[in-house]
Design a protein around this motif. Structure first.
Motif, PDB file in Angstrom:
ATOM      1  N   ILE A 257       0.856  -1.182   0.000  1.00 33.18           N
ATOM      2  CA  ILE A 257       0.000   0.000   0.000  1.00 33.18           C
ATOM      3  C   ILE A 257       0.892   1.232   0.000  1.00 33.18           C
ATOM      4  CG2 ILE A 257      -1.838   1.257   1.158  1.00 33.18           C
ATOM      5  CD1 ILE A 257      -2.801  -1.296   2.386  1.00 33.18           C
ATOM      6  N   ALA A 258       0.728   2.062  -1.026  1.00 31.53           N
ATOM      7  CA  ALA A 258       1.549   3.260  -1.166  1.00 31.53           C
ATOM      8  C   ALA A 258       0.692   4.506  -0.994  1.00 31.53           C
ATOM      9  CB  ALA A 258       2.233   3.274  -2.525  1.00 31.53           C
ATOM     10  N   ALA A 259       1.372   5.616  -0.712  1.00 31.91           N
ATOM     11  CA  ALA A 259       0.702   6.902  -0.518  1.00 31.91           C
ATOM     12  C   ALA A 259       0.876   7.748  -1.773  1.00 31.91           C
ATOM     13  CB  ALA A 259       1.290   7.616   0.692  1.00 31.91           C
ATOM     14  N   GLY A 260      -0.220   8.204  -2.340  1.00 32.06           N
ATOM     15  CA  GLY A 260      -0.159   8.969  -3.578  1.00 32.06           C
ATOM     16  C   GLY A 260       0.527  10.301  -3.444  1.00 32.06           C
ATOM     17  N   ARG A 261       0.565  10.862  -2.223  1.00 35.40           N
ATOM     18  CA  ARG A 261       1.204  12.165  -2.007  1.00 35.40           C
ATOM     19  C   ARG A 261       2.427  12.035  -1.112  1.00 35.40           C
ATOM     20  NH1 ARG A 261      -3.138  16.145   0.214  1.00 35.40           N
ATOM     21  NH2 ARG A 261      -1.410  17.611  -0.092  1.00 35.40           N
ATOM     22  N   ASP A 262       3.134  10.941  -1.274  1.00 36.69           N
ATOM     23  CA  ASP A 262       4.308  10.667  -0.443  1.00 36.69           C
ATOM     24  C   ASP A 262       5.489  11.515  -0.913  1.00 36.69           C
ATOM     25  OD1 ASP A 262       6.292   9.493   1.196  1.00 36.69           O
ATOM     26  OD2 ASP A 262       5.279   7.547   1.083  1.00 36.69           O
ATOM     27  N   ARG A 263       6.079  12.284  -0.001  1.00 34.75           N
ATOM     28  CA  ARG A 263       7.276  13.064  -0.315  1.00 34.75           C
ATOM     29  C   ARG A 263       8.466  12.593   0.512  1.00 34.75           C
ATOM     30  NH1 ARG A 263       7.044  18.575   0.765  1.00 34.75           N
ATOM     31  NH2 ARG A 263       5.298  18.361   2.200  1.00 34.75           N
ATOM     32  N   ILE A 292       0.620   6.344   6.627  1.00 36.08           N
ATOM     33  CA  ILE A 292      -0.761   5.962   6.332  1.00 36.08           C
ATOM     34  C   ILE A 292      -1.537   5.638   7.607  1.00 36.08           C
ATOM     35  CG2 ILE A 292      -2.149   4.174   5.197  1.00 36.08           C
ATOM     36  CD1 ILE A 292       0.075   4.143   3.006  1.00 36.08           C
ATOM     37  N   LEU A 293      -0.902   5.015   8.582  1.00 34.97           N
ATOM     38  CA  LEU A 293      -1.591   4.669   9.832  1.00 34.97           C
ATOM     39  C   LEU A 293      -1.854   5.880  10.714  1.00 34.97           C
ATOM     40  CD1 LEU A 293       0.272   1.366  10.706  1.00 34.97           C
ATOM     41  CD2 LEU A 293      -2.090   1.606   9.909  1.00 34.97           C
ATOM     42  N   MET A 294      -1.268   7.017  10.389  1.00 38.24           N
ATOM     43  CA  MET A 294      -1.487   8.255  11.146  1.00 38.24           C
ATOM     44  C   MET A 294      -2.297   9.255  10.332  1.00 38.24           C
ATOM     45  SD  MET A 294       0.404   7.286  13.707  1.00 38.24           S
ATOM     46  CE  MET A 294       1.723   6.083  13.988  1.00 38.24           C
ATOM     47  N   GLU A 295      -2.960   8.765   9.290  1.00 36.47           N
ATOM     48  CA  GLU A 295      -3.664   9.642   8.368  1.00 36.47           C
ATOM     49  C   GLU A 295      -5.086   9.984   8.846  1.00 36.47           C
ATOM     50  OE1 GLU A 295      -3.837  11.586   6.066  1.00 36.47           O
ATOM     51  OE2 GLU A 295      -2.007  11.501   4.891  1.00 36.47           O
ATOM     52  N   SER A 296      -5.807  10.700   7.981  1.00 41.42           N
ATOM     53  CA  SER A 296      -7.191  11.088   8.267  1.00 41.42           C
ATOM     54  C   SER A 296      -8.085   9.856   8.343  1.00 41.42           C
ATOM     55  CB  SER A 296      -7.707  12.033   7.185  1.00 41.42           C
ATOM     56  OG  SER A 296      -7.762  11.350   5.947  1.00 41.42           O
ATOM     57  N   ASP A 297      -9.245  10.021   8.940  1.00 38.38           N
ATOM     58  CA  ASP A 297     -10.159   8.894   9.121  1.00 38.38           C
ATOM     59  C   ASP A 297     -10.533   8.253   7.784  1.00 38.38           C
ATOM     60  OD1 ASP A 297     -10.121   9.281  11.837  1.00 38.38           O
ATOM     61  OD2 ASP A 297     -12.051  10.316  11.923  1.00 38.38           O
ATOM     62  N   LEU A 298     -10.806   9.062   6.764  1.00 39.39           N
ATOM     63  CA  LEU A 298     -11.221   8.518   5.474  1.00 39.39           C
ATOM     64  C   LEU A 298     -10.126   7.652   4.868  1.00 39.39           C
ATOM     65  CD1 LEU A 298     -13.209   8.288   3.149  1.00 39.39           C
ATOM     66  CD2 LEU A 298     -12.275  10.428   2.214  1.00 39.39           C
ATOM     67  N   ILE A 299      -8.900   8.124   4.899  1.00 44.23           N
ATOM     68  CA  ILE A 299      -7.789   7.349   4.347  1.00 44.23           C
ATOM     69  C   ILE A 299      -7.570   6.086   5.163  1.00 44.23           C
ATOM     70  CG2 ILE A 299      -5.279   7.354   3.988  1.00 44.23           C
ATOM     71  CD1 ILE A 299      -5.595  10.362   3.251  1.00 44.23           C
ATOM     72  N   ARG A 300      -7.653   6.196   6.476  1.00 45.97           N
ATOM     73  CA  ARG A 300      -7.462   5.026   7.328  1.00 45.97           C
ATOM     74  C   ARG A 300      -8.572   3.993   7.105  1.00 45.97           C
ATOM     75  NH1 ARG A 300      -7.385   4.880  12.246  1.00 45.97           N
ATOM     76  NH2 ARG A 300      -5.395   3.926  12.842  1.00 45.97           N
ATOM     77  N   GLU A 301      -9.784   4.442   6.852  1.00 47.17           N
ATOM     78  CA  GLU A 301     -10.867   3.508   6.548  1.00 47.17           C
ATOM     79  C   GLU A 301     -10.559   2.718   5.280  1.00 47.17           C
ATOM     80  OE1 GLU A 301     -14.355   5.896   6.306  1.00 47.17           O
ATOM     81  OE2 GLU A 301     -14.422   6.308   8.473  1.00 47.17           O
ATOM     82  N   GLN A 302      -9.996   3.383   4.265  1.00 45.82           N
ATOM     83  CA  GLN A 302      -9.616   2.682   3.046  1.00 45.82           C
ATOM     84  C   GLN A 302      -8.521   1.655   3.333  1.00 45.82           C
ATOM     85  OE1 GLN A 302      -8.463   5.975   0.601  1.00 45.82           O
ATOM     86  NE2 GLN A 302     -10.559   6.501   0.026  1.00 45.82           N
ATOM     87  N   PHE A 303      -7.562   2.047   4.162  1.00 46.53           N
ATOM     88  CA  PHE A 303      -6.515   1.101   4.537  1.00 46.53           C
ATOM     89  C   PHE A 303      -7.099  -0.110   5.247  1.00 46.53           C
ATOM     90  CE2 PHE A 303      -4.340  -0.412   8.336  1.00 46.53           C
ATOM     91  CZ  PHE A 303      -3.377  -1.197   7.733  1.00 46.53           C
ATOM     92  N   ALA A 305     -10.063  -1.350   5.205  1.00 39.95           N
ATOM     93  CA  ALA A 305     -10.858  -2.202   4.310  1.00 39.95           C
ATOM     94  C   ALA A 305      -9.960  -3.157   3.539  1.00 39.95           C
ATOM     95  CB  ALA A 305     -11.673  -1.338   3.352  1.00 39.95           C
ATOM     96  N   ALA A 306      -8.832  -2.638   3.041  1.00 36.98           N
ATOM     97  CA  ALA A 306      -7.896  -3.490   2.316  1.00 36.98           C
ATOM     98  C   ALA A 306      -7.241  -4.501   3.251  1.00 36.98           C
ATOM     99  CB  ALA A 306      -6.831  -2.627   1.644  1.00 36.98           C
ATOM    100  N   PHE A 307      -6.868  -4.062   4.424  1.00 34.60           N
ATOM    101  CA  PHE A 307      -6.247  -4.964   5.401  1.00 34.60           C
ATOM    102  C   PHE A 307      -7.192  -6.102   5.761  1.00 34.60           C
ATOM    103  CE2 PHE A 307      -5.559  -6.385   9.724  1.00 34.60           C
ATOM    104  CZ  PHE A 307      -4.183  -6.525   9.818  1.00 34.60           C
ATOM    105  N   ASP A 308      -8.448  -5.781   6.046  1.00 31.98           N
ATOM    106  CA  ASP A 308      -9.414  -6.803   6.444  1.00 31.98           C
ATOM    107  C   ASP A 308      -9.678  -7.808   5.328  1.00 31.98           C
ATOM    108  OD1 ASP A 308      -9.671  -5.684   8.973  1.00 31.98           O
ATOM    109  OD2 ASP A 308     -11.384  -4.444   8.415  1.00 31.98           O
ATOM    110  N   MET A 335     -11.093  -6.830  -2.474  1.00 23.72           N
ATOM    111  CA  MET A 335      -9.708  -6.529  -2.819  1.00 23.72           C
ATOM    112  C   MET A 335      -9.596  -6.085  -4.266  1.00 23.72           C
ATOM    113  SD  MET A 335      -6.659  -6.106  -2.013  1.00 23.72           S
ATOM    114  CE  MET A 335      -6.784  -6.710  -0.343  1.00 23.72           C
ATOM    115  N   GLN A 336     -10.307  -6.763  -5.175  1.00 25.10           N
ATOM    116  CA  GLN A 336     -10.240  -6.386  -6.580  1.00 25.10           C
ATOM    117  C   GLN A 336     -10.795  -4.983  -6.796  1.00 25.10           C
ATOM    118  OE1 GLN A 336     -12.298  -9.692  -8.297  1.00 25.10           O
ATOM    119  NE2 GLN A 336     -10.450 -10.947  -8.459  1.00 25.10           N
ATOM    120  N   ARG A 337     -11.874  -4.633  -6.080  1.00 28.58           N
ATOM    121  CA  ARG A 337     -12.423  -3.290  -6.227  1.00 28.58           C
ATOM    122  C   ARG A 337     -11.461  -2.240  -5.691  1.00 28.58           C
ATOM    123  NH1 ARG A 337     -16.952  -5.951  -4.437  1.00 28.58           N
ATOM    124  NH2 ARG A 337     -16.879  -4.998  -2.371  1.00 28.58           N
TER     125      ARG A 337
END
Length: 355
Positions: A257-263, A292-303, A305-308, A335-337
């Motif tokens: 899992i990568a971050a699209g705005r990673d600097r 990613i684990l310290m991100e906003s609630d929306l991003i963490r929810e996406q994480f 979902a993929a983890f589960d 996962m495919q979605r």
């Protein structure tokens, strides 16, 4: 070195009922480890939670609690040279490591402690530098777990403009005897305590403020910038993983899992690596920054979902090529979605099947 206990921060308490202890690596370094039991009756196995550079156990209290609610035992540890583990420089705020084999010994100790003390099946959730070290270990049968989730793995550094020149310079300075010196311009200030505006770590101001307050209060656990030797070691690790066959040699089913705005680390390098995995999936969280684990609630929810979908317990393994149960098919479809469409951009090659 810290006591065998967790730092108590009034605004950010750690989950209770944990155990903290020290253990020694095969080369004699003393590491601080901590573990917790699940908070639900259905036990799904054990997660080894592996941190990145300049982190420490207490920063992951929220994640530990979420894993426990999912039915997992959790074990985590501080790498040598940071957190509550042993340090090897007189100025302890330096982020220092001498050789890559030292980190390999740390990871081997944590894995041995997990298998000795906690029940399987075993999984790993790793971030940044820790994710890169786990990917490298998975190439050599040195990561005895069922599945790996690698968050923003340190495969190349976006923070350095000319990595090749930086690598050569670090190597020259190391052999000239400057390995324990800060990188040019480096100092004691922990990255997590710098101003939120323009930070490279997270979009979430509340979690950033929480971690900043924790790092400021627990100065004995925090470190500042890295040393020349750490940079040299990082380039050595990244060069290993940049080898043409490196990704194909990873023998553990892996979700990258990568971050699209990673600097901090290079997301294109992560995409290229993930596309070559034989047993992997890739997900890009487009709006996420590095942590990613310290991100906003929306991003963490996406994480989550993929983890589960990717980390089932003993009773819900995904098997490629098999129709499986209705629950397995739902997990595979999710996962495919997540990987193949929606708000996130897939790595080249799309969603590969997971054996």
């Amino acid at each position: 070195m810290a006591d065998a206990e967790l730092f108590a921060h009034p605004d950010y308490p750690m989950p209770g009922h944990g155990r903290v202890w020290f253990a020694s690596t095969r080369d004699g370094a003393s590491l601080r480890l901590a573990s917790w039991r699940p908070t639900v009756k259905t036990v799904r196995g054990t997660i080894l939670l592996v941190q990145g550079r300049a982190e420490f156990i207490e920063r992951y209290g929220e994640t530990v609690a979420e894993l426990r609610r999912r039915g997992f035992h959790v074990l985590t540890f501080d790498w040598r040279g940071q957190g509550g583990s042993q340090r090897f420089v007189r100025r302890e705020r330096k982020g220092h490591i001498g050789w890559l084999r030292h980190y390999e010994a740390d990871l081997a100790l944590a894995l041995a402690q997990m298998r000795e003390r906690l029940p399987g099946p075993y999984f790993t959730l790793a971030h940044s530098m820790g994710a890169a070290l786990c990917l490298d270990a998975a190439r050599h049968d040195a990561l005895p777990v069922s599945r790996l989730v690698a968050l923003a793995p340190m495969l190349d550094l976006a923070i350095i403009e000319n990595p090749k020149a930086a690598s050569r310079l670090a190597n020259v300075l190391f052999w000239l005897g400057f390995g324990k010196a800060f990188v040019p311009g480096g100092g004691d200030t922990a990255i997590a305590t710098k101003p939120f505006e323009g930070n490279r770590l997270t979009n979430d101001p509340d979690r950033y403020a929480r971690n900043s307050a924790l790092s400021a209060a627990a100065r004995h656990l925090s470190i500042g910038d890295p040393t020349i030797a750490w940079v040299r070691t990082a380039f050595h690790l990244m060069a290993r993983l940049a080898a043409p066959n490196a990704a194909r040699e990873v023998r553990v089913p892996t979700l990258v899992i990568a971050a699209g705005r990673d600097r901090v680390v290079s997301t294109p390098a992560i995409e290229r690596f993930a596309a070559r995995l034989k047993t992997g999936q890739a997900l890009i969280l487009r709006e996420a920054r590095h942590e990613i684990l310290m991100e906003s609630d929306l991003i963490r929810e996406q994480f989550w979902a993929a983890f589960d979908a990717f980390i089932p317990g003993e009773d819900a393994q995904l098997v490629a090529g098999s129709a499986g149960s209705a629950g397995e098919q739902r997990q595979r479809g999710l996962m495919q979605r997540l990987v193949g469409g929606g708000e996130d951009t897939p790595a080249p090659g799309g969603a590969a099947p997971v054996p």
